[in-house]
Design a protein around this motif. Sequence first.
Motif, short mmCIF file in Angstrom:
data_model
loop_
_atom_site.label_atom_id
_atom_site.label_comp_id
_atom_site.label_asym_id
_atom_site.label_seq_id
_atom_site.Cartn_x
_atom_site.Cartn_y
_atom_site.Cartn_z
N ARG A 179 0.67 -1.42 -0.06
CA ARG A 179 0.00 0.08 0.03
C ARG A 179 0.86 1.14 -0.14
N THR A 180 1.84 1.20 -0.92
CA THR A 180 2.65 2.36 -1.07
C THR A 180 2.44 3.52 -2.10
N ALA A 181 2.21 4.56 -1.98
CA ALA A 181 1.90 5.69 -2.75
C ALA A 181 2.96 6.44 -3.30
N ALA A 182 3.25 6.64 -4.41
CA ALA A 182 4.31 7.47 -5.04
C ALA A 182 3.53 8.69 -5.79
N THR A 183 3.65 9.97 -5.44
CA THR A 183 2.91 10.96 -6.30
C THR A 183 4.17 11.79 -6.98
N ARG A 188 -0.06 -1.11 -9.53
CA ARG A 188 -1.27 -0.93 -9.93
C ARG A 188 -1.79 0.43 -9.54
N PRO A 189 -2.60 1.18 -10.34
CA PRO A 189 -3.32 2.40 -9.86
C PRO A 189 -4.38 2.08 -9.04
N THR A 190 -4.75 3.11 -8.23
CA THR A 190 -5.70 3.18 -7.13
C THR A 190 -6.87 3.45 -7.64
N LEU A 191 -7.21 3.62 -9.00
CA LEU A 191 -8.61 3.79 -9.57
C LEU A 191 -9.47 2.90 -9.30
N THR A 192 -10.72 3.25 -8.62
CA THR A 192 -11.75 2.29 -7.97
C THR A 192 -12.80 2.89 -8.69
N GLU A 193 -13.19 3.91 -9.16
CA GLU A 193 -14.49 4.54 -10.07
C GLU A 193 -14.18 5.20 -10.94
N LYS A 194 -15.05 5.04 -12.12
CA LYS A 194 -14.95 6.35 -13.09
C LYS A 194 -16.35 6.33 -13.35
N ARG A 195 -16.66 7.64 -13.68
CA ARG A 195 -18.00 8.26 -13.95
C ARG A 195 -17.81 9.07 -15.39
N SER A 196 -18.72 8.66 -16.08
CA SER A 196 -18.63 9.09 -17.46
C SER A 196 -20.04 9.26 -17.91
N PRO A 197 -20.50 10.47 -18.90
CA PRO A 197 -19.65 11.44 -19.34
C PRO A 197 -19.72 12.45 -18.02
N ILE A 198 -18.80 13.50 -18.05
CA ILE A 198 -18.78 14.52 -17.42
C ILE A 198 -19.98 15.39 -17.55
N ASN A 199 -21.07 15.42 -16.53
CA ASN A 199 -22.15 16.34 -16.51
C ASN A 199 -22.53 16.71 -15.02
N ALA A 200 -23.57 17.34 -14.96
CA ALA A 200 -23.78 17.96 -13.67
C ALA A 200 -24.34 16.80 -12.64
N VAL A 211 -12.66 4.95 -1.36
CA VAL A 211 -11.34 4.22 -1.36
C VAL A 211 -10.91 4.36 -2.71
N GLY A 212 -9.42 4.85 -2.86
CA GLY A 212 -8.91 4.78 -4.18
C GLY A 212 -9.41 6.17 -4.92
N LYS A 213 -9.11 6.16 -6.21
CA LYS A 213 -9.02 7.19 -7.01
C LYS A 213 -10.53 7.33 -7.64
N LEU A 214 -11.17 8.33 -7.85
CA LEU A 214 -12.40 8.47 -8.46
C LEU A 214 -12.22 9.41 -9.72
N VAL A 215 -12.46 8.92 -10.79
CA VAL A 215 -12.25 9.75 -12.27
C VAL A 215 -13.51 9.96 -12.97
#
Length: 85
Positions: free
Chosen positions: A10-14, A48-60, A76-80
């Motif tokens: 669980r190491t994160a490098a930014t 591995r990336p910490t992406l756990t959720e992706k929402r599309s399209p970008i709208n209100a 938990v993780g990244k939301l894109v």
Amino acid sequence: MSLIELGTERTAATFHFHPDLPLLLTCMEEQHRALKEAAEWIDAGRLRPTLTEKRSPINAANLRAAHAKVESGKRVGKLVLAGWR
């Protein structure tokens, strides 16, 4: 610093790419070496990336939902958000 020295659990490098703010690494050669090593780890499946959720399209509606998720403190993780229309 080698990515191996950071550990494996669980190491994160930014990495921040702003010419006035070298936060993690202080010279371009070291950044290149670390990013090359990170790319090799990603290709090998060791990092591995910490992406756990992706929402599309970008709208209100998706912006509101993503903001609520982040503000809830339960994310938990990244939301894109992706997919401008």
